[in-house]
Scaffold this motif. Structure first.
Motif, PDB file in Angstrom:
ATOM      1  N   VAL A  56       0.845  -1.180   0.000  1.00 23.15           N
ATOM      2  CA  VAL A  56       0.000   0.000   0.000  1.00 23.15           C
ATOM      3  C   VAL A  56       0.885   1.237   0.000  1.00 23.15           C
ATOM      4  O   VAL A  56       1.776   1.367   0.835  1.00 23.15           O
ATOM      5  CB  VAL A  56      -0.928   0.014   1.237  1.00 23.15           C
ATOM      6  N   GLU A  57       0.624   2.112  -0.960  1.00 26.25           N
ATOM      7  CA  GLU A  57       1.362   3.365  -1.017  1.00 26.25           C
ATOM      8  C   GLU A  57       0.809   4.330   0.020  1.00 26.25           C
ATOM      9  O   GLU A  57      -0.374   4.303   0.351  1.00 26.25           O
ATOM     10  CB  GLU A  57       1.210   4.004  -2.389  1.00 26.25           C
ATOM     11  N   SER A  58       1.646   5.195   0.492  1.00 31.46           N
ATOM     12  CA  SER A  58       1.187   6.246   1.384  1.00 31.46           C
ATOM     13  C   SER A  58       0.364   7.239   0.568  1.00 31.46           C
ATOM     14  O   SER A  58       0.719   7.554  -0.558  1.00 31.46           O
ATOM     15  CB  SER A  58       2.375   6.977   2.005  1.00 31.46           C
ATOM     16  N   PRO A  59      -0.732   7.718   1.157  1.00 33.65           N
ATOM     17  CA  PRO A  59      -1.541   8.674   0.407  1.00 33.65           C
ATOM     18  C   PRO A  59      -0.778   9.990   0.193  1.00 33.65           C
ATOM     19  O   PRO A  59      -0.132  10.488   1.108  1.00 33.65           O
ATOM     20  CB  PRO A  59      -2.765   8.888   1.277  1.00 33.65           C
ATOM     21  N   THR A  60      -0.844  10.486  -1.012  1.00 35.35           N
ATOM     22  CA  THR A  60      -0.221  11.768  -1.327  1.00 35.35           C
ATOM     23  C   THR A  60      -1.302  12.733  -1.794  1.00 35.35           C
ATOM     24  O   THR A  60      -2.423  12.333  -2.109  1.00 35.35           O
ATOM     25  CB  THR A  60       0.823  11.611  -2.449  1.00 35.35           C
ATOM     26  N   ARG A  61      -0.950  13.976  -1.846  1.00 34.42           N
ATOM     27  CA  ARG A  61      -1.900  14.993  -2.285  1.00 34.42           C
ATOM     28  C   ARG A  61      -2.396  14.702  -3.698  1.00 34.42           C
ATOM     29  O   ARG A  61      -3.562  14.892  -4.014  1.00 34.42           O
ATOM     30  CB  ARG A  61      -1.250  16.359  -2.220  1.00 34.42           C
ATOM     31  N   GLU A  62      -1.516  14.237  -4.576  1.00 35.08           N
ATOM     32  CA  GLU A  62      -1.884  13.949  -5.963  1.00 35.08           C
ATOM     33  C   GLU A  62      -2.898  12.817  -6.060  1.00 35.08           C
ATOM     34  O   GLU A  62      -3.632  12.720  -7.037  1.00 35.08           O
ATOM     35  CB  GLU A  62      -0.648  13.591  -6.789  1.00 35.08           C
ATOM     36  N   ILE A  63      -2.925  11.955  -5.080  1.00 31.30           N
ATOM     37  CA  ILE A  63      -3.878  10.836  -5.070  1.00 31.30           C
ATOM     38  C   ILE A  63      -5.170  11.220  -4.349  1.00 31.30           C
ATOM     39  O   ILE A  63      -6.269  10.924  -4.820  1.00 31.30           O
ATOM     40  CB  ILE A  63      -3.249   9.585  -4.411  1.00 31.30           C
ATOM     41  N   VAL A  64      -5.038  11.888  -3.218  1.00 31.22           N
ATOM     42  CA  VAL A  64      -6.190  12.151  -2.356  1.00 31.22           C
ATOM     43  C   VAL A  64      -7.113  13.230  -2.926  1.00 31.22           C
ATOM     44  O   VAL A  64      -8.340  13.081  -2.903  1.00 31.22           O
ATOM     45  CB  VAL A  64      -5.716  12.539  -0.936  1.00 31.22           C
ATOM     46  N   VAL A  65      -6.558  14.299  -3.475  1.00 33.56           N
ATOM     47  CA  VAL A  65      -7.385  15.426  -3.933  1.00 33.56           C
ATOM     48  C   VAL A  65      -8.359  15.020  -5.040  1.00 33.56           C
ATOM     49  O   VAL A  65      -9.552  15.332  -4.948  1.00 33.56           O
ATOM     50  CB  VAL A  65      -6.506  16.629  -4.344  1.00 33.56           C
ATOM     51  N   PRO A  66      -7.917  14.318  -6.099  1.00 34.70           N
ATOM     52  CA  PRO A  66      -8.910  13.931  -7.117  1.00 34.70           C
ATOM     53  C   PRO A  66     -10.024  13.033  -6.566  1.00 34.70           C
ATOM     54  O   PRO A  66     -11.190  13.192  -6.949  1.00 34.70           O
ATOM     55  CB  PRO A  66      -8.084  13.184  -8.162  1.00 34.70           C
ATOM     56  N   TYR A  67      -9.688  12.119  -5.672  1.00 35.13           N
ATOM     57  CA  TYR A  67     -10.722  11.267  -5.090  1.00 35.13           C
ATOM     58  C   TYR A  67     -11.668  12.065  -4.200  1.00 35.13           C
ATOM     59  O   TYR A  67     -12.877  11.810  -4.177  1.00 35.13           O
ATOM     60  CB  TYR A  67     -10.104  10.109  -4.312  1.00 35.13           C
ATOM     61  N   ALA A  68     -11.138  13.033  -3.474  1.00 37.27           N
ATOM     62  CA  ALA A  68     -11.985  13.863  -2.614  1.00 37.27           C
ATOM     63  C   ALA A  68     -12.928  14.712  -3.458  1.00 37.27           C
ATOM     64  O   ALA A  68     -14.123  14.829  -3.146  1.00 37.27           O
ATOM     65  CB  ALA A  68     -11.121  14.742  -1.722  1.00 37.27           C
ATOM     66  N   VAL A  69     -12.410  15.297  -4.527  1.00 35.36           N
ATOM     67  CA  VAL A  69     -13.262  16.102  -5.415  1.00 35.36           C
ATOM     68  C   VAL A  69     -14.350  15.238  -6.034  1.00 35.36           C
ATOM     69  O   VAL A  69     -15.526  15.619  -6.073  1.00 35.36           O
ATOM     70  CB  VAL A  69     -12.411  16.795  -6.501  1.00 35.36           C
ATOM     71  N   TYR A  70     -13.966  14.055  -6.521  1.00 37.74           N
ATOM     72  CA  TYR A  70     -14.952  13.147  -7.116  1.00 37.74           C
ATOM     73  C   TYR A  70     -16.019  12.767  -6.093  1.00 37.74           C
ATOM     74  O   TYR A  70     -17.214  12.773  -6.406  1.00 37.74           O
ATOM     75  CB  TYR A  70     -14.252  11.897  -7.644  1.00 37.74           C
ATOM     76  N   SER A  71     -15.609  12.452  -4.869  1.00 39.17           N
ATOM     77  CA  SER A  71     -16.567  12.061  -3.830  1.00 39.17           C
ATOM     78  C   SER A  71     -17.522  13.192  -3.496  1.00 39.17           C
ATOM     79  O   SER A  71     -18.732  12.978  -3.327  1.00 39.17           O
ATOM     80  CB  SER A  71     -15.824  11.620  -2.568  1.00 39.17           C
ATOM     81  N   LEU A  72     -16.998  14.408  -3.402  1.00 41.43           N
ATOM     82  CA  LEU A  72     -17.858  15.549  -3.111  1.00 41.43           C
ATOM     83  C   LEU A  72     -18.836  15.826  -4.254  1.00 41.43           C
ATOM     84  O   LEU A  72     -20.018  16.097  -4.016  1.00 41.43           O
ATOM     85  CB  LEU A  72     -17.010  16.789  -2.838  1.00 41.43           C
ATOM     86  N   LEU A  73     -18.366  15.741  -5.487  1.00 44.60           N
ATOM     87  CA  LEU A  73     -19.269  15.955  -6.620  1.00 44.60           C
ATOM     88  C   LEU A  73     -20.331  14.862  -6.712  1.00 44.60           C
ATOM     89  O   LEU A  73     -21.478  15.131  -7.066  1.00 44.60           O
ATOM     90  CB  LEU A  73     -18.471  16.037  -7.921  1.00 44.60           C
ATOM     91  N   PHE A  74     -19.951  13.633  -6.382  1.00 47.56           N
ATOM     92  CA  PHE A  74     -20.923  12.540  -6.385  1.00 47.56           C
ATOM     93  C   PHE A  74     -21.995  12.783  -5.327  1.00 47.56           C
ATOM     94  O   PHE A  74     -23.198  12.634  -5.594  1.00 47.56           O
ATOM     95  CB  PHE A  74     -20.214  11.211  -6.145  1.00 47.56           C
ATOM     96  N   ALA A  75     -21.573  13.180  -4.118  1.00 45.99           N
ATOM     97  CA  ALA A  75     -22.533  13.475  -3.053  1.00 45.99           C
ATOM     98  C   ALA A  75     -23.423  14.653  -3.435  1.00 45.99           C
ATOM     99  O   ALA A  75     -24.631  14.640  -3.174  1.00 45.99           O
ATOM    100  CB  ALA A  75     -21.798  13.761  -1.748  1.00 45.99           C
ATOM    101  N   LEU A  76     -22.849  15.660  -4.076  1.00 47.01           N
ATOM    102  CA  LEU A  76     -23.633  16.809  -4.527  1.00 47.01           C
ATOM    103  C   LEU A  76     -24.653  16.409  -5.588  1.00 47.01           C
ATOM    104  O   LEU A  76     -25.789  16.895  -5.581  1.00 47.01           O
ATOM    105  CB  LEU A  76     -22.705  17.896  -5.069  1.00 47.01           C
ATOM    106  N   SER A  77     -24.270  15.504  -6.484  1.00 44.24           N
ATOM    107  CA  SER A  77     -25.223  15.064  -7.510  1.00 44.24           C
ATOM    108  C   SER A  77     -26.381  14.276  -6.889  1.00 44.24           C
ATOM    109  O   SER A  77     -27.528  14.415  -7.333  1.00 44.24           O
ATOM    110  CB  SER A  77     -24.521  14.235  -8.585  1.00 44.24           C
ATOM    111  N   ILE A  78     -26.100  13.485  -5.881  1.00 41.94           N
ATOM    112  CA  ILE A  78     -27.190  12.765  -5.200  1.00 41.94           C
ATOM    113  C   ILE A  78     -28.100  13.748  -4.474  1.00 41.94           C
ATOM    114  O   ILE A  78     -29.331  13.628  -4.525  1.00 41.94           O
ATOM    115  CB  ILE A  78     -26.613  11.705  -4.235  1.00 41.94           C
ATOM    116  N   PHE A  79     -27.504  14.732  -3.812  1.00 34.20           N
ATOM    117  CA  PHE A  79     -28.281  15.760  -3.109  1.00 34.20           C
ATOM    118  C   PHE A  79     -29.204  16.499  -4.072  1.00 34.20           C
ATOM    119  O   PHE A  79     -30.403  16.659  -3.810  1.00 34.20           O
ATOM    120  CB  PHE A  79     -27.316  16.734  -2.416  1.00 34.20           C
TER     121      PHE A  79
END
Length: 110
Positions: free
Chosen positions: A10-33
Protein backbone atom coordinates in the motif's frame (compact mmCIF):
# COMPACT_ATOMS: atom_id res chain seq x y z
CA UNK A 1 -2.18 -9.00 8.73
CA UNK A 2 -0.86 -9.74 5.23
CA UNK A 3 2.53 -7.99 5.48
CA UNK A 4 4.50 -11.20 6.25
CA UNK A 5 3.29 -12.70 2.95
CA UNK A 6 4.29 -9.63 0.89
CA UNK A 7 1.06 -9.91 -1.04
CA UNK A 8 -0.24 -6.38 -0.60
CA UNK A 9 1.79 -3.21 -0.85
CA UNK A 10 0.00 0.00 0.00
CA UNK A 11 1.36 3.36 -1.02
CA UNK A 12 1.19 6.25 1.38
CA UNK A 13 -1.54 8.67 0.41
CA UNK A 14 -0.22 11.77 -1.33
CA UNK A 15 -1.90 14.99 -2.29
CA UNK A 16 -1.88 13.95 -5.96
CA UNK A 17 -3.88 10.84 -5.07
CA UNK A 18 -6.19 12.15 -2.36
CA UNK A 19 -7.38 15.43 -3.93
CA UNK A 20 -8.91 13.93 -7.12
CA UNK A 21 -10.72 11.27 -5.09
CA UNK A 22 -11.98 13.86 -2.61
CA UNK A 23 -13.26 16.10 -5.42
CA UNK A 24 -14.95 13.15 -7.12
CA UNK A 25 -16.57 12.06 -3.83
CA UNK A 26 -17.86 15.55 -3.11
CA UNK A 27 -19.27 15.95 -6.62
CA UNK A 28 -20.92 12.54 -6.39
CA UNK A 29 -22.53 13.47 -3.05
CA UNK A 30 -23.63 16.81 -4.53
CA UNK A 31 -25.22 15.06 -7.51
CA UNK A 32 -27.19 12.77 -5.20
CA UNK A 33 -28.28 15.76 -3.11
CA UNK A 34 -29.50 17.69 -6.16
CA UNK A 35 -31.16 14.57 -7.57
CA UNK A 36 -33.18 14.12 -4.37
CA UNK A 37 -34.27 17.76 -4.46
CA UNK A 38 -35.08 17.50 -8.16
CA UNK A 39 -37.36 14.56 -7.46
CA UNK A 40 -38.89 16.40 -4.52
CA UNK A 41 -39.72 19.54 -6.53
CA UNK A 42 -40.57 18.07 -9.93
CA UNK A 43 -41.85 14.83 -11.41
CA UNK A 44 -39.83 11.80 -12.44
CA UNK A 45 -40.39 12.44 -16.14
CA UNK A 46 -38.71 15.85 -15.86
CA UNK A 47 -35.66 14.33 -14.17
CA UNK A 48 -35.43 11.68 -16.89
CA UNK A 49 -35.60 14.30 -19.65
CA UNK A 50 -32.82 16.34 -18.06
CA UNK A 51 -30.70 13.24 -17.50
CA UNK A 52 -31.09 12.28 -21.13
CA UNK A 53 -29.89 15.76 -22.06
CA UNK A 54 -26.57 15.26 -20.21
CA UNK A 55 -24.88 13.42 -23.11
CA UNK A 56 -25.57 16.45 -25.30
CA UNK A 57 -23.52 18.64 -22.98
CA UNK A 58 -20.81 16.00 -22.69
CA UNK A 59 -20.50 15.69 -26.48
CA UNK A 60 -19.86 19.39 -26.88
CA UNK A 61 -17.70 19.77 -23.76
CA UNK A 62 -15.48 16.93 -24.98
CA UNK A 63 -14.81 18.98 -28.09
CA UNK A 64 -14.37 22.34 -26.39
CA UNK A 65 -12.51 21.31 -23.24
CA UNK A 66 -10.63 18.15 -24.20
CA UNK A 67 -9.99 19.02 -27.83
CA UNK A 68 -11.62 15.91 -29.22
CA UNK A 69 -13.15 15.87 -32.67
CA UNK A 70 -16.72 16.97 -33.23
CA UNK A 71 -19.43 14.31 -33.23
CA UNK A 72 -20.24 12.77 -36.59
CA UNK A 73 -23.19 13.91 -38.68
CA UNK A 74 -25.24 10.96 -37.46
CA UNK A 75 -24.38 11.83 -33.84
CA UNK A 76 -25.36 15.46 -34.48
CA UNK A 77 -28.69 14.23 -35.80
CA UNK A 78 -29.21 12.10 -32.69
CA UNK A 79 -28.28 15.01 -30.42
CA UNK A 80 -30.64 17.31 -32.31
CA UNK A 81 -33.44 14.75 -32.06
CA UNK A 82 -32.90 14.43 -28.30
CA UNK A 83 -32.83 18.21 -27.95
CA UNK A 84 -36.04 18.57 -29.95
CA UNK A 85 -37.70 15.97 -27.73
CA UNK A 86 -36.59 17.83 -24.60
CA UNK A 87 -37.94 21.11 -25.98
CA UNK A 88 -41.19 19.37 -26.87
CA UNK A 89 -41.45 18.03 -23.33
CA UNK A 90 -40.90 21.49 -21.84
CA UNK A 91 -43.61 22.94 -24.07
CA UNK A 92 -46.24 20.44 -22.87
CA UNK A 93 -45.11 20.10 -19.24
CA UNK A 94 -47.87 21.42 -16.99
CA UNK A 95 -45.46 22.02 -14.12
CA UNK A 96 -43.37 24.33 -16.31
CA UNK A 97 -46.42 26.34 -17.30
CA UNK A 98 -47.37 26.74 -13.62
CA UNK A 99 -43.96 27.49 -12.10
CA UNK A 100 -41.88 28.59 -15.11
CA UNK A 101 -38.12 28.02 -14.81
CA UNK A 102 -38.35 27.59 -11.03
CA UNK A 103 -39.71 24.10 -11.62
CA UNK A 104 -36.45 23.16 -13.31
CA UNK A 105 -33.89 24.77 -11.00
CA UNK A 106 -32.94 21.57 -9.15
CA UNK A 107 -32.86 19.37 -12.23
CA UNK A 108 -30.76 21.94 -14.04
CA UNK A 109 -28.29 22.02 -11.15
CA UNK A 110 -28.14 18.23 -11.29
Amino acid sequence: HLAPFNSIKVESPTREIVVPYAVYSLLFALSIFTNFHALQHSNVETVIVFRSAAPMAVAFCDTLVLGREYPSLLSFFGIFLSFAGAIGYVLVDSQFSLESFGAYSWVASY
